[in-house]
Design a protein around this motif. Structure first.
Motif, mmCIF file in Angstrom:
data_model
loop_
_atom_site.group_PDB
_atom_site.id
_atom_site.type_symbol
_atom_site.label_atom_id
_atom_site.label_comp_id
_atom_site.label_asym_id
_atom_site.label_seq_id
_atom_site.Cartn_x
_atom_site.Cartn_y
_atom_site.Cartn_z
ATOM 1 N N GLN A 126 0.830 -1.199 0.000
ATOM 2 C CA GLN A 126 0.000 0.000 0.000
ATOM 3 C C GLN A 126 0.870 1.257 0.000
ATOM 4 O OE1 GLN A 126 -3.678 -0.800 0.224
ATOM 5 N NE2 GLN A 126 -2.464 -2.556 -0.468
ATOM 6 N N ARG A 127 0.246 2.379 -0.249
ATOM 7 C CA ARG A 127 0.967 3.642 -0.233
ATOM 8 C C ARG A 127 1.412 3.962 1.194
ATOM 9 N NH1 ARG A 127 -1.676 8.659 -3.264
ATOM 10 N NH2 ARG A 127 -1.146 7.224 -4.952
ATOM 11 N N ALA A 128 2.608 4.524 1.322
ATOM 12 C CA ALA A 128 3.136 4.849 2.643
ATOM 13 C C ALA A 128 2.359 5.996 3.276
ATOM 14 C CB ALA A 128 4.608 5.219 2.541
ATOM 15 N N GLU A 129 2.165 5.893 4.585
ATOM 16 C CA GLU A 129 1.532 6.954 5.368
ATOM 17 C C GLU A 129 2.297 7.112 6.669
ATOM 18 O OE1 GLU A 129 -2.776 6.806 5.784
ATOM 19 O OE2 GLU A 129 -2.804 5.101 4.392
ATOM 20 N N ARG A 130 2.606 8.352 7.011
ATOM 21 C CA ARG A 130 3.308 8.648 8.261
ATOM 22 C C ARG A 130 4.561 7.777 8.422
ATOM 23 N NH1 ARG A 130 -1.766 7.932 12.114
ATOM 24 N NH2 ARG A 130 -2.448 6.689 10.328
ATOM 25 N N LYS A 131 5.270 7.597 7.330
ATOM 26 C CA LYS A 131 6.525 6.839 7.291
ATOM 27 C C LYS A 131 6.343 5.353 7.617
ATOM 28 C CE LYS A 131 9.348 10.880 8.451
ATOM 29 N NZ LYS A 131 10.395 11.445 9.329
ATOM 30 N N SER A 132 5.122 4.880 7.486
ATOM 31 C CA SER A 132 4.824 3.455 7.633
ATOM 32 C C SER A 132 4.109 2.970 6.383
ATOM 33 C CB SER A 132 3.957 3.207 8.871
ATOM 34 O OG SER A 132 4.663 3.461 10.057
ATOM 35 N N ARG A 133 4.129 1.666 6.198
ATOM 36 C CA ARG A 133 3.473 1.083 5.020
ATOM 37 C C ARG A 133 2.836 -0.243 5.397
ATOM 38 N NH1 ARG A 133 4.677 2.066 -0.262
ATOM 39 N NH2 ARG A 133 6.805 2.792 0.238
ATOM 40 N N LEU A 134 1.707 -0.544 4.767
ATOM 41 C CA LEU A 134 1.041 -1.825 4.953
ATOM 42 C C LEU A 134 1.203 -2.681 3.702
ATOM 43 C CD1 LEU A 134 -2.357 -0.764 6.589
ATOM 44 C CD2 LEU A 134 -0.226 -1.424 7.724
ATOM 45 N N ILE A 135 1.225 -3.981 3.895
ATOM 46 C CA ILE A 135 1.177 -4.963 2.807
ATOM 47 C C ILE A 135 -0.057 -5.814 3.054
ATOM 48 C CG2 ILE A 135 2.340 -6.884 1.665
ATOM 49 C CD1 ILE A 135 4.981 -5.831 2.877
ATOM 50 N N VAL A 136 -0.950 -5.884 2.066
ATOM 51 C CA VAL A 136 -2.180 -6.665 2.199
ATOM 52 C C VAL A 136 -2.042 -7.911 1.338
ATOM 53 C CG1 VAL A 136 -4.678 -6.699 1.905
ATOM 54 C CG2 VAL A 136 -3.537 -4.589 2.616
ATOM 55 N N ALA A 137 -2.109 -9.076 1.971
ATOM 56 C CA ALA A 137 -1.962 -10.353 1.258
ATOM 57 C C ALA A 137 -3.250 -11.159 1.397
ATOM 58 C CB ALA A 137 -0.789 -11.141 1.830
ATOM 59 N N SER A 138 -3.673 -11.778 0.289
ATOM 60 C CA SER A 138 -4.906 -12.570 0.292
ATOM 61 C C SER A 138 -4.728 -13.818 -0.566
ATOM 62 C CB SER A 138 -6.082 -11.733 -0.223
ATOM 63 O OG SER A 138 -5.803 -11.213 -1.507
ATOM 64 N N GLU A 139 -5.736 -14.656 -0.576
ATOM 65 C CA GLU A 139 -5.728 -15.928 -1.315
ATOM 66 C C GLU A 139 -4.566 -16.822 -0.858
ATOM 67 O OE1 GLU A 139 -6.168 -15.556 -5.537
ATOM 68 O OE2 GLU A 139 -7.523 -13.835 -5.360
ATOM 69 N N PRO A 140 -4.662 -17.376 0.357
ATOM 70 C CA PRO A 140 -3.594 -18.263 0.856
ATOM 71 C C PRO A 140 -3.316 -19.420 -0.096
ATOM 72 C CG PRO A 140 -5.193 -17.760 2.582
ATOM 73 C CD PRO A 140 -5.780 -17.244 1.307
ATOM 74 N N ARG A 141 -2.052 -19.680 -0.329
ATOM 75 C CA ARG A 141 -1.668 -20.814 -1.164
ATOM 76 C C ARG A 141 -1.774 -22.104 -0.354
ATOM 77 N NH1 ARG A 141 0.989 -18.927 -5.730
ATOM 78 N NH2 ARG A 141 1.923 -16.841 -5.571
ATOM 79 N N GLU A 142 -1.839 -23.222 -1.051
ATOM 80 C CA GLU A 142 -1.827 -24.513 -0.363
ATOM 81 C C GLU A 142 -0.466 -24.706 0.283
ATOM 82 O OE1 GLU A 142 -2.470 -29.296 -1.280
ATOM 83 O OE2 GLU A 142 -2.868 -27.800 -2.838
ATOM 84 N N ALA A 143 -0.467 -24.977 1.574
ATOM 85 C CA ALA A 143 0.785 -25.112 2.308
ATOM 86 C C ALA A 143 1.469 -26.425 1.961
ATOM 87 C CB ALA A 143 0.527 -25.040 3.810
ATOM 88 N N PRO A 144 2.804 -26.428 1.929
ATOM 89 C CA PRO A 144 3.534 -27.684 1.698
ATOM 90 C C PRO A 144 3.284 -28.660 2.838
ATOM 91 C CG PRO A 144 5.038 -25.945 2.369
ATOM 92 C CD PRO A 144 3.722 -25.290 2.118
ATOM 93 N N GLU A 145 3.580 -29.926 2.604
ATOM 94 C CA GLU A 145 3.301 -30.948 3.603
ATOM 95 C C GLU A 145 4.015 -30.661 4.915
ATOM 96 O OE1 GLU A 145 3.801 -35.806 4.226
ATOM 97 O OE2 GLU A 145 4.107 -34.891 2.252
#
Length: 396
Positions: free
Chosen positions: A166-185
């Motif tokens: 995401q765009r930085a705000e107040r010298k911080s930034r967020l990352i938004v992650a979705s659609e979890p992948r199938e986890a390895p065994e």
């Protein structure tokens, strides 16, 4: 709704100073985004998990905003105690603390994360979220821009199909992650490595991972527990070699590995001294889990006790014969010697009169005078341009 009183939060029992705060702009961004996503996706508090909330700013602000039932994981014992203290001070209740496991993440639809320093820790967390959380889970990770890297996006992308900085705000930034992948065994952590017959097991958040960090290696050699120290042990400034301390009553020694990390010092000492009782303690839950696994892997579980504690607060005064210490010089992302000072003070408290503290530290830090003041007479055993090893004798 009145604004949450972030300014009333304290870091206690962690180091407190004018340049160290109990919240930052990232906490606020995560709270604001969580409130918006919860309204948009109809998520209640019981479906929210918070990871890495250093002193409770995220958990308490959301609980106060009407999201009871939030699950929270904090790696540090100091953070857990600060959260409990801040909650009591502000009269906020209704959250549940967990380890980094299925109980924390089962059916969670929104996971909030203060980004850790280590990519390995981030990888373990992202994998756990994708593995255990709800199929439609969204991970919102945040950090200060100056500490963020593109590699963090890549690591999160191994567990989530969609990663959106995401765009930085107040010298911080967020990352938004979705659609979890199938986890390895098999999960990517813990990992195991061998070092001259010593097995080290490490979770992602453990300092130095499965490696034997240089400071620990130097201290092991000075104590005659590793490398070729048996043939050429470093000597103190007065020409004497480090002696093997004994208990006050002539019986078995009690040895404390303070800030044990993965447990290399504790295990090495236990293997070399079958008559010693060894306590290994660290304020990091990832380190404690690693140390317990390292103890088991090296067959010394009957003689090494591993505890999750802050500055040996659960160790009785004047009950220890030897302390082994490789202190940190960072508090989170800040360079601050206060963490080492707290451990020197803890060593002085738990050592019996005449007990010995062996410390390794960066030579540039010059801790010798402080050790002499807080613990007792201190001599230099070994020095390189990078590291210094000292021995302090607890004054009566």
């Amino acid at each position: 709704m009145p604004e949450f009183p972030y300014s009333r939060l304290r870091r206690w029992p962690d180091v407190e100073a004018e340049n160290l705060q109990a919240h930052d702009a990232t906490d606020r961004l995560l709270v604001d985004r969580a409130v918006a996503l919860a309204a948009e996706r109809k998520i209640d508090g019981a479906q929210i998990a918070v990871i890495g909330d250093e002193y409770g700013a995220i958990t308490l602000a959301l609980t106060d905003a009407g999201f009871p039932g939030i699950r929270v994981h904090q790696d540090l014992a100091t953070g857990r105690r600060a959260l409990a203290r801040n909650a009591e001070e502000l009269g906020v209740e209704g959250f549940v603390s967990h380890e980094l496991d299925g109980g924390l993440l089962a059916d969670a639809r929104l996971v909030l994360l203060q980004l850790p320093k280590a990519l390995a820790e981030l990888e373990e967390i992202a994998d756990a979220v994708a593995r255990c959380a709800a199929p439609d889970a969204v991970l919102v990770a945040g950090g200060r821009v100056k500490h963020m890297t593109l590699a963090q996006n890549e690591v999160i992308g191994r567990s989530f199909a969609v990663v959106q900085p995401q765009r930085a705000e107040r010298k911080s930034r967020l990352i938004v992650a979705s659609e979890p992948r199938e986890a390895p065994e098999r999960p990517p952590f813990p990992v195991t490595a061998m070092h001259d017959g010593l097995t080290i097991v490490a979770h992602g958040g453990a300092f130095a991972g499965p490696r034997l960090d240089i400071g620990t290696r130097v201290l092991l050699e000075v104590l005659g527990l590793g490398g070729d120290a048996g043939s050429s042990s470093p000597r103190a400034e007065n020409g004497t070699a480090p002696r093997g301390p004994v208990a006050a009553d002539g019986g078995s020694r009690t040895v404390l590995d303070l800030g044990c990390g993965t447990g290399a010092l504790a295990v090495s000492y236990a293997r070399a001294h079958s008559d010693a009782r060894v306590i290994a303690t660290d304020r990091s839950a990832a380190a404690v889990a690693s140390a317990r696994a390292t103890v088991e892997a090296n067959g010394v579980a009957d003689r090494v006790e591993v505890t999750h504690d802050d500055a040996a607060s659960e160790v009785a005064d004047a009950s220890v014969d030897v302390v082994l210490l490789n202190p940190p010089f960072h508090l989170g992302t800040s360079v601050h010697t206060g963490a080492a000072t707290r451990l020197f003070e803890a060593s002085a408290r738990v050592l019996r009169p005449g007990g010995e503290l062996f410390t390794v530290f960066n030579s540039s830090l010059g801790y010798r005078a402080e050790l002499g003041r807080l613990v007792g007479p201190t001599e230099q055993l070994h020095r390189t341009p990078k590291f210094t090893v000292t021995r302090s004798i607890r004054r009566p």
